[in-house]
Design an enzyme around this catalytic site. Structure first.
Site, PDB file in Angstrom:
ATOM      1  N   GLY A  63       0.825  -1.213   0.000  1.00 48.63           N
ATOM      2  CA  GLY A  63       0.000   0.000   0.000  1.00 48.63           C
ATOM      3  C   GLY A  63       0.855   1.257   0.000  1.00 48.63           C
ATOM      4  O   GLY A  63       1.998   1.236  -0.457  1.00 48.63           O
ATOM      5  N   GLY A 106       3.977   0.740   2.181  1.00 46.93           N
ATOM      6  CA  GLY A 106       4.786  -0.351   1.645  1.00 46.93           C
ATOM      7  C   GLY A 106       5.485   0.031   0.342  1.00 46.93           C
ATOM      8  O   GLY A 106       6.675  -0.261   0.150  1.00 46.93           O
ATOM      9  N   LYS A 157      -0.422  -0.412  14.624  1.00 47.05           N
ATOM     10  CA  LYS A 157      -0.818   0.010  15.965  1.00 47.05           C
ATOM     11  C   LYS A 157      -1.992  -0.781  16.520  1.00 47.05           C
ATOM     12  O   LYS A 157      -2.055  -1.082  17.706  1.00 47.05           O
ATOM     13  CB  LYS A 157      -1.121   1.496  16.001  1.00 47.05           C
ATOM     14  CG  LYS A 157      -2.156   1.918  14.984  1.00 47.05           C
ATOM     15  CD  LYS A 157      -2.315   3.417  14.899  1.00 47.05           C
ATOM     16  CE  LYS A 157      -3.264   3.770  13.768  1.00 47.05           C
ATOM     17  NZ  LYS A 157      -2.709   3.517  12.430  1.00 47.05           N
ATOM     18  N   VAL A 198       3.383   4.636  16.103  1.00 46.78           N
ATOM     19  CA  VAL A 198       2.895   5.803  16.836  1.00 46.78           C
ATOM     20  C   VAL A 198       3.499   7.070  16.245  1.00 46.78           C
ATOM     21  O   VAL A 198       4.715   7.186  16.129  1.00 46.78           O
ATOM     22  CB  VAL A 198       3.262   5.737  18.334  1.00 46.78           C
ATOM     23  CG1 VAL A 198       2.654   6.924  19.075  1.00 46.78           C
ATOM     24  CG2 VAL A 198       2.789   4.436  18.953  1.00 46.78           C
ATOM     25  N   GLU A 243     -10.175   9.635   5.928  1.00 48.28           N
ATOM     26  CA  GLU A 243     -10.581   8.520   5.083  1.00 48.28           C
ATOM     27  C   GLU A 243     -12.085   8.585   4.796  1.00 48.28           C
ATOM     28  O   GLU A 243     -12.809   9.341   5.452  1.00 48.28           O
ATOM     29  CB  GLU A 243     -10.217   7.203   5.783  1.00 48.28           C
ATOM     30  CG  GLU A 243      -8.701   7.106   5.961  1.00 48.28           C
ATOM     31  CD  GLU A 243      -8.279   5.775   6.553  1.00 48.28           C
ATOM     32  OE1 GLU A 243      -8.851   4.749   6.156  1.00 48.28           O
ATOM     33  OE2 GLU A 243      -7.374   5.777   7.406  1.00 48.28           O
ATOM     34  N   LYS A 269      -2.913   4.229  20.065  1.00 46.82           N
ATOM     35  CA  LYS A 269      -1.591   4.809  20.288  1.00 46.82           C
ATOM     36  C   LYS A 269      -1.363   5.099  21.770  1.00 46.82           C
ATOM     37  O   LYS A 269      -0.255   4.918  22.279  1.00 46.82           O
ATOM     38  CB  LYS A 269      -1.441   6.073  19.447  1.00 46.82           C
ATOM     39  CG  LYS A 269      -1.388   5.749  17.948  1.00 46.82           C
ATOM     40  CD  LYS A 269      -1.651   6.970  17.088  1.00 46.82           C
ATOM     41  CE  LYS A 269      -1.536   6.636  15.602  1.00 46.82           C
ATOM     42  NZ  LYS A 269      -2.042   7.732  14.752  1.00 46.82           N
ATOM     43  N   GLY A 320       1.193   9.816   6.521  1.00 47.88           N
ATOM     44  CA  GLY A 320       1.666   9.955   5.142  1.00 47.88           C
ATOM     45  C   GLY A 320       2.576   8.797   4.809  1.00 47.88           C
ATOM     46  O   GLY A 320       3.357   8.347   5.644  1.00 47.88           O
TER      47      GLY A 320
END
Lengths: 444, 444
Positions: free
Chosen positions: B15, B18, B106, B133, B191, B206, B308
C-alpha cells in the site's frame, strides 16, 4: 528467564551531573535492574579529592582517586569529567579493557570523536553519548537510529541554553546583552567565564557532532564556522521584531551542492533572524530545540531543557540502560520491560480541571445554588464568569422573555467521578436551563 | 573489516507505506548498505493481487501472493498489512522462523502487543515498531531507550493528524465540524469512513502503546478511556479561544496515585482545552506532537508529520537499519557510520538570506547606487525599506543638519562570499554612512 550477573559501573567525575547520576543509580537500583534484566552496581566515583564537600549525599566509600583500578574493574565506564585529557585516555583505557562507555563530553567528541569510535568499533565496545548534545533531549539516538534509513538535509538547532536565555531576554524584556548576561549569571544560566557560551564555542562543538552524525561523515571542529552573540545589538533585535522575526543563535548543519556541483556539507554557528511563525521562534528561556529536515520524514522538532545536572543525568542513564540491555538476551522487548505490573485506573479515579458552561435562570440566588452543587461533590471553583445570554431574534414576540444567563465555571483539580456526579446534579437542578458544555483543561 | 552476507528483507503489504518503503530500499540500496555494513536485499512484496495497479513503479517480479514462502525465506520481515489477522499470524511465523520484524501496526500492538513481544523475547528476535505511533516522529525509541533511566510521569500527545486538522480548521477558519471534515476528506487527511479517527479509536490504540512503553507495564486497549471529537462545537472552540485556550484531541498517559494511595497509571483520549502558551497549542494542521514530562529530564516535546506514506516509510526504514546493524559487529558507531566522506564546505560556499541595515545619505540616486552594488555581486534583493533617521536631540544646534536615511535590505539566497564582498563595497561607498547591521535569515 535467564539470570544475569550484575554489571559493574564506574563513574568518572562527581560534579553536578555525576552526583545526580550516582544518586539516581542508587535510588532507582531495583527499578533499573528490572528494566535491564540485570543489576547495575555503582562500584566507584573518581574524584580529585575524596574529602571535598558534596551537594548530594553519597556513601563516602564510593569515592576514589585511583582511576586505573576503578576503570579496569568495571563493565561500564561513565565519563563525566569533561575536557580533553585525562578524559580521552580514560575512555581509551576503558574501551581497550573491554568495557562499554557512556560520555557527555562534547568537547572531546568534537575533537577526537573518530579516534574514540574507531577504538570502540575495533573491539566491539559500545560508546553512547546522548548527553553530549542538547542535554536531556533525545537527539543523538533519533539521528543515529530512527532516521538511519532517511536522508537528513538540514538541521537548525538551538543548542546552547545560555545564549538562548540571553537573546530571549533581549527580545522579551528589551535588555541589552550586558544586562541579559548579568541576569543569566545571577540565575545560574551562565558561568563565571561565559566565553564558551556567548562566543558560540559550545554550540560549534555540538554542531560538529550533529553534522557528523546526520551526514555519516567526519566534520572536524575546525571546519565549523562560528560567530557568537557578542555583537548582537538591541537595535537588531528590535528591528527583527518589527519585521516579524526573532534573533536566535543557531547551529546549522546542511547538505549542499557547491557552485561546481560537488556534494558536501556545511556546519556553522551564528546568530540569525528566524520568522516568528517558525517552531524555533517559540523556544524561550534556557531551553534547547533541534529542528531536523529529512527527505522522507519531513520536518521534525525535538524540544526540551538543554542542560542542568539532573536533566543531563537522565540522558546518561538512558545511555547506560540501553547498553546494559544489550548485555542481556532479548533486548528491550515490550514483554521484558513490562515488569512494573501497575494497575490501570478507571477514568473515575483520574483528576483534572474542567470548564463547565451552564445556561441558568437569571434570578437572585442562582449563583449560590450552583456553587453549592459543586461544593456538595467537593469540586472547588477556580473561576466563575457570568454573561447575559442575548435574546434570540424572532423568539420574543409572544412569550414573556424569560431572562437567562450563561455561566462559565472553571474548576480546580477534581476526579472524573466527582465531576460527573456534579454535572448530573446540575442538569437536574431547576435553575439550570442547560449544561451547554463540559470540557477538560489540560497542560496548565 | 569483516564482510557480512546481505540480509533478505520481505515486505508484507504494498500500500502507500509499503510502496514507499520498497522504493527507498531500491533507490538507496548502496547508501543503506554502507550504513548497515551489509546489504539489504528486498526479496519480495506480499500483495493480494500481483497485477493490481501501483502508484509507485516497482519491479513486477517482486510481487507475490505466497506469504509463507516469502516469510520463511527472510531474515527480516516488514509487516505493513495492518489489521489483526493475518498480520498477527504472519508476524508470529516470522519470529518463530528466526527472523526479526518491523511493524507499523498500531491496532495489532494495542490488541496483542504482549503476546508478540513475549514470542520475540523467547527466541531473541527483534521487534521494532517506531512507525506505529506518530508516523515519522521518533517517539518509541526515545521512550524505550533515551528515557530508559528516567521516570516518565505524564504524556500529552496529539497523535491523530485527521482530528488535529479538523480542530485546527474549526479554530483558525471558524468551520463547523462537518465543514472541517469535508475539507479534510477533500485534501486526503480523512478517510472515506472517518470513524477510527474522529471517534478517537486510532488515538486510543496509540495511547495504549505509549502508556505500556512509558510505564513499563501492560495497558490493554480496553482500559483506555476514549471520547472522540464528534461532540465538539464551534461555540466551545470560540469560548475556549476567548479564554486563551485551544481545543485539542489529546492522548494522555499518566502515572497516578489513587484516593486509596495505590500507585497506578491512566490512559485516556478526549478533546481538552490547552492553554495557548503550551507548546502543543502551536501544533497546526495534520501534524502530531508528543509532550513528555519526566522526573529527571523535565519537559520534552517531539514534533513532526504524523502520517503519510513516505513519512511513515522513514520510520520503518530507521527500524530496519537499526536492527540490521545489530546483525553486524560494532553496532552504529561513529566511525563505522562515517562512510560518506563528504567534503565540509567553507562558509564562503554557503548560501542563505541576509538582512542588511545601512545608514545612507538622503539624496536622490542613493537607492540606485546601493542596488547596483548588490547587483555587481549577483546578490538579488527581496525587499527594500527606507525610513528617515530621526535627528538626534541636542546635535542640531550649530552644524547644518545633514539628513540621513536608514535602509533595510532583505536579500534572496546568496553565497556568504558574495555577501561579504557586497558588504565590503557598501562600507567603502561614499553614500553609505554606516553598515549598521548584517544578519542572516534562516528558517524561511
Amino acid at each position: 528467564m535467564i539470570e544475569y550477573r550484575n554489571l559493574r559501573v564506574a563513574l568518572l567525575g562527581g560534579g553536578s551531573v555525576g552526583a545526580q547520576v550516582a544518586r539516581l543509580l542508587l535510588e532507582q537500583k531495583e527499578e533499573l535492574a528490572n528494566r535491564v534484566g540485570a543489576g547495575l552496581d555503582l562500584v566507584g566515583i573518581l574524584v580529585r579529592d575524596v574529602n571535598a564537600e558534596r551537594t548530594v549525599d553519597l556513601p563516602q566509600e564510593l569515592f576514589t582517586t585511583d582511576a586505573e583500578s576503578l576503570i579496569l574493574g568495571a563493565d561500564v565506564v561513565i565519563e563525566l569529567i569533561g575536557g580533553l585529557e585525562p578524559a580521552r585516555s580514560y575512555i581509551l583505557m576503558a574501551i581497550n579493557s573491554g568495557a562499554d562507555v557512556v560520555t557527555a563530553n562534547k568537547a572531546l567528541l568534537a575533537a577526537h570523536g573518530p579516534e574514540l569510535f574507531e577504538a570502540a568499533d575495533h573491539v566491539g565496545a559500545q560508546l553512547n553519548y546522548e548527553a553530549a548534545v542538547a542535554g536531556a533531549i533525545p537527539i543523538v539516538r533519533p539521528l543515529r537510529d530512527s532516521l538511519a534509513g532517511d536522508q537528513v538535509n538540514r538541521i537548525l538547532g538551538i543548542v546552547n541554553g545560555t545564549t538562548n536565555f540571553i537573546l530571549d531576554r533581549m527580545d522579551v524584556a528589551g535588555d541589552t546583552l550586558e544586562e541579559a548576561l548579568a541576569v543569566a549569571t545571577e540565575l545560574g544560566y551562565a558561568e563565571a567565564d561565559p566565553t564558551a557560551d556567548i562566543g558560540g564555542y559550545d554550540a560549534a562543538q555540538k554542531a560538529a557532532i550533529l553534522a557528523s552524525l546526520a551526514f555519516h561523515t567526519t566534520v572536524p571542529l575546525a571546519s565549523v564556522y562560528r560567530e557568537g552573540i557578542t555583537s548582537v545589538t538591541p537595535e537588531q533585535i528590535e528591528s527583527a521584531r518589527k519585521a516579524g522575526y526573532v534573533v536566535k543563535l543557531l547551529a546549522i548543519c546542511e547538505r549542499l551542492v557547491d557552485e561546481e556541483g560537488r556534494a558536501g556539507v556545511s556546519a556553522r554557528v551564528y546568530p540569525a533572524m528566524v520568522p516568528r511563525s517558525h517552531p524555533l521562534a517559540a523556544v524561550h528561556g534556557a531551553n534547547n530545540a533541534v529542528f531536523v529536515e529529512a527527505e522522507a520524514a519531513g520536518s521534525l522538532m525535538f524540544y526540551g531543557a538543554g542542560a542542568g545536572g539532573v536533566e543531563t543525568a537522565s540522558a546518561v542513564l538512558g545511555d547506560l540502560v540501553s547498553l546494559a540491555r544489550r548485555h542481556v538476551a532479548g533486548g528491550p522487548g515490550f514483554a521484558a520491560s513490562s515488569h512494573a505490573d501497575l494497575p490501570v485506573f478507571d477514568i473515575g479515579s483520574v483528576t483534572t480541571r474542567y470548564a463547565v458552561t451552564l445556561e441558568v435562570a437569571d434570578e437572585p440566588g442562582v449563583l449560590a445554588t450552583i456553587a453549592s452543587v459543586f461544593a456538595d461533590h467537593h469540586v472547588s471553583l477556580a473561576l466563575v464568569e457570568q454573561s447575559m445570554t442575548p435574546a434570540q431574534p424572532g423568539t420574543a414576540s409572544h412569550a414573556p422573555v424569560s431572562s437567562t444567563a450563561t455561566l462559565v465555571i472553571g474548576t480546580h483539580e477534581a476526579t472524573e467521578a466527582a465531576l460527573a456526579a456534579t454535572v448530573n446534579d446540575l442538569a437536574a437542578n431547576p435553575v439550570v436551563t442547560q449544561v451547554a458544555s463540559v470540557l477538560r483543561v489540560e497542560g496548565v
